[in-house]
Design an enzyme around this catalytic site. Structure first.
Site, PDB file in Angstrom:
ATOM      1  N   LYS A  24       0.853  -1.201   0.000  1.00  0.00           N
ATOM      2  CA  LYS A  24       0.000   0.000   0.000  1.00  0.00           C
ATOM      3  C   LYS A  24       0.880   1.238   0.000  1.00  0.00           C
ATOM      4  O   LYS A  24       2.051   1.184   0.400  1.00  0.00           O
ATOM      5  CB  LYS A  24      -0.930   0.034   1.228  1.00  0.00           C
ATOM      6  CG  LYS A  24      -0.248  -0.021   2.609  1.00  0.00           C
ATOM      7  CD  LYS A  24       0.211   1.286   3.182  1.00  0.00           C
ATOM      8  CE  LYS A  24       0.924   1.122   4.527  1.00  0.00           C
ATOM      9  NZ  LYS A  24       1.733   2.251   4.940  1.00  0.00           N
ATOM     10  N   ASP A 148      -2.246  -1.972  10.370  1.00  0.00           N
ATOM     11  CA  ASP A 148      -2.425  -1.918   8.914  1.00  0.00           C
ATOM     12  C   ASP A 148      -3.014  -3.215   8.360  1.00  0.00           C
ATOM     13  O   ASP A 148      -3.423  -3.256   7.202  1.00  0.00           O
ATOM     14  CB  ASP A 148      -1.072  -1.694   8.210  1.00  0.00           C
ATOM     15  CG  ASP A 148      -0.587  -0.264   8.345  1.00  0.00           C
ATOM     16  OD1 ASP A 148      -1.375   0.595   8.789  1.00  0.00           O
ATOM     17  OD2 ASP A 148       0.587  -0.005   8.001  1.00  0.00           O
TER      18      ASP A 148
HETATM   19  P1  ATP Z   1       4.864  -0.738   9.446  1.00  0.00           P
HETATM   20  O1  ATP Z   1       3.622  -1.566   9.281  1.00  0.00           O
HETATM   21  O2  ATP Z   1       5.501  -0.874  10.794  1.00  0.00           O
HETATM   22  O3  ATP Z   1       4.746   0.656   8.920  1.00  0.00           O
HETATM   23  P2  ATP Z   1       6.551  -1.252   7.178  1.00  0.00           P
HETATM   24  O4  ATP Z   1       5.544  -1.423   6.121  1.00  0.00           O
HETATM   25  O5  ATP Z   1       7.315   0.035   7.158  1.00  0.00           O
HETATM   26  O6  ATP Z   1       5.913  -1.482   8.579  1.00  0.00           O
HETATM   27  P3  ATP Z   1       7.518  -3.980   7.127  1.00  0.00           P
HETATM   28  O7  ATP Z   1       8.100  -4.362   5.814  1.00  0.00           O
HETATM   29  O8  ATP Z   1       6.217  -4.532   7.506  1.00  0.00           O
HETATM   30  O9  ATP Z   1       7.576  -2.404   7.182  1.00  0.00           O
HETATM   31  O10 ATP Z   1       8.639  -4.313   8.245  1.00  0.00           O
HETATM   32  C1  ATP Z   1       8.551  -3.836   9.561  1.00  0.00           C
HETATM   33  C2  ATP Z   1       9.321  -4.782  10.471  1.00  0.00           C
HETATM   34  O11 ATP Z   1       8.640  -6.023  10.559  1.00  0.00           O
HETATM   35  C3  ATP Z   1      10.722  -5.094   9.991  1.00  0.00           C
HETATM   36  O12 ATP Z   1      11.594  -4.786  11.040  1.00  0.00           O
HETATM   37  C4  ATP Z   1      10.738  -6.579   9.705  1.00  0.00           C
HETATM   38  O13 ATP Z   1      11.899  -7.216  10.176  1.00  0.00           O
HETATM   39  C5  ATP Z   1       9.540  -7.120  10.471  1.00  0.00           C
HETATM   40  N1  ATP Z   1       8.787  -8.197   9.769  1.00  0.00           N
HETATM   41  C6  ATP Z   1       8.144  -9.212  10.357  1.00  0.00           C
HETATM   42  N2  ATP Z   1       7.532  -9.981   9.460  1.00  0.00           N
HETATM   43  C7  ATP Z   1       7.775  -9.465   8.254  1.00  0.00           C
HETATM   44  C8  ATP Z   1       7.404  -9.841   6.926  1.00  0.00           C
HETATM   45  N3  ATP Z   1       6.643 -10.912   6.677  1.00  0.00           N
HETATM   46  N4  ATP Z   1       7.823  -9.053   5.915  1.00  0.00           N
HETATM   47  C9  ATP Z   1       8.553  -7.949   6.172  1.00  0.00           C
HETATM   48  N5  ATP Z   1       8.953  -7.577   7.404  1.00  0.00           N
HETATM   49  C10 ATP Z   1       8.567  -8.309   8.444  1.00  0.00           C
END
Ligand code: ATP
Length: 302
Positions: A24, A148
């Site tokens: 997203k 989210d």
């Molecule tokens: P947020 O929802 O916190 O804004 P984001 O979209 O910026 O997150 P994500 O890619 O979801 O970022 O990663 C956030 C953290 O979650 C990272 O530190 C990562 O190590 C951890 N994590 C746990 N599971 C996953 C996954 N399936 N894919 C990516 N990151 C993951």
């Protein structure tokens, strides 16, 4: 590979499901204030885009996750595995699953990568385990995994309030966007931690974005972009301004940061235009994609 959970009996014949889990962007994000539970009260417009992770779910004796991505955990802190463990517990089931996760969405990038993986596991296991839970019941599980995650069960475009989890459908506008990620990760906690009360606003900009989406005009959407968290991110990471300046110089109609960053995006006039912009901003140190907004579900069974 890591073994997680309690051994369980295999039941039924082995089955397999392939899913795509879309990212997203936040077309608008405002921080309205701080809540007593420590979270921030936000207003946001989220939009699913066609940059997706791929997940394969297979019947197994235990809960297990495999991935070739080096920057995601493979233990119980992985949101995909956590989703499986939570659903299993709430369903009172003893089934297992093997999740093979192919990451394409950059990690910790403001694009909701972990959350969409979690939503995909909920949708996939609901089918694979024959639970037949309603969307509303899955959404109750989703919100325990992350604010989210409910959005990804919803897809398309939505206005999110509260902590971002209270959703209202918005008409999706067919938009072409260019995403640029600096290959530097920022933690959501760090960026929210830098928000000062002087940055709080009243949600007017987010309502303006909802109206712009209803107009279905890319130029109106571009003019309504805005993200309070961008002020925090730009003060700490020079790349944010540099990437947005590059997008603007390459012809983007408007630019903003997504979520807690550091991915930024630009609005293009068409998908061809997005591809031209992408070619112009491409640098070795940045990852760039030309993407389309998704009108339908963010999670698709392939
Ligand atoms: P947020 O929802 O916190 O804004 P984001 O979209 O910026 O997150 P994500 O890619 O979801 O970022 O990663 C956030 C953290 O979650 C990272 O530190 C990562 O190590 C951890 N994590 C746990 N599971 C996953 C996954 N399936 N894919 C990516 N990151 C993951």
């Amino acid at each position: 590979m890591l073994w997680f959970g309690v051994l369980s009996k295999r039941s039924g014949k082995a089955r397999r499901l392939v899913l795509s889990a879309a990212a997203k962007v936040n077309l608008a994000l405002e921080v309205l204030g701080r809540r007593n539970d420590g979270y921030h009260e936000i207003a946001t417009v989220m939009q699913a885009v066609d940059l997706s992770d791929r997940l394969v779910l297979e019947d197994a004796d235990v809960l297990e996750l495999r991935t070739t991505a080096l920057d995601v955990p493979t233990d119980g802190t992985n949101l995909a595995l956590k989703a499986a463990a939570t659903l299993r517990e709430m369903a009172g089931s003893s089934r297992g699953t093997r999740i093979t996760l192919e990451k394409r969405i950059p990690v910790a990038a403001g694009l909701g990568g972990g959350s969409t993986d979690a939503a995909a596991v909920l949708v996939g296991l609901n089918r694979l385990w024959g639970l037949r839970w309603s969307g509303a019941r899955l959404a109750e599980v989703a919100v325990t995994l992350g604010m989210d995650v409910p959005f990804f069960l919803h897809g398309g475009a939505a206005l999110g309030t509260g902590r971002g989890e209270r959703l209202e459908s918005l008409p999706s506008c067919a938009l072409a966007l260019v995403l640029v990620n600096p290959r530097v990760a920022a933690s959501t906690a760090e960026i929210y931690g830098g928000v000062q009360p002087a940055m709080y606003s009243d949600g007017g900009r987010t309502r303006g974005m909802a109206a712009a989406l209803r107009s279905r005009q890319p130029s109106r959407v571009a003019a309504a972009l805005g993200n309070t968290l961008e002020r925090v991110a730009t003060s700490r990471y020079r790349e944010v301004e540099q990437m947005e300046a590059a997008l603007q110089a390459a012809g983007a109609l408007g630019t903003a940061m997504s979520g807690s960053g550091l991915t930024v995006f630009g609005v293009a006039r068409s998908f061809d235009h997005a591809r031209q912009i992408r070619a112009r901003v491409a640098r070795a140190r940045w990852a760039c994609w030309a993407v389309r907004t998704l009108r339908g579900p963010a999670i698709r069974v392939r």
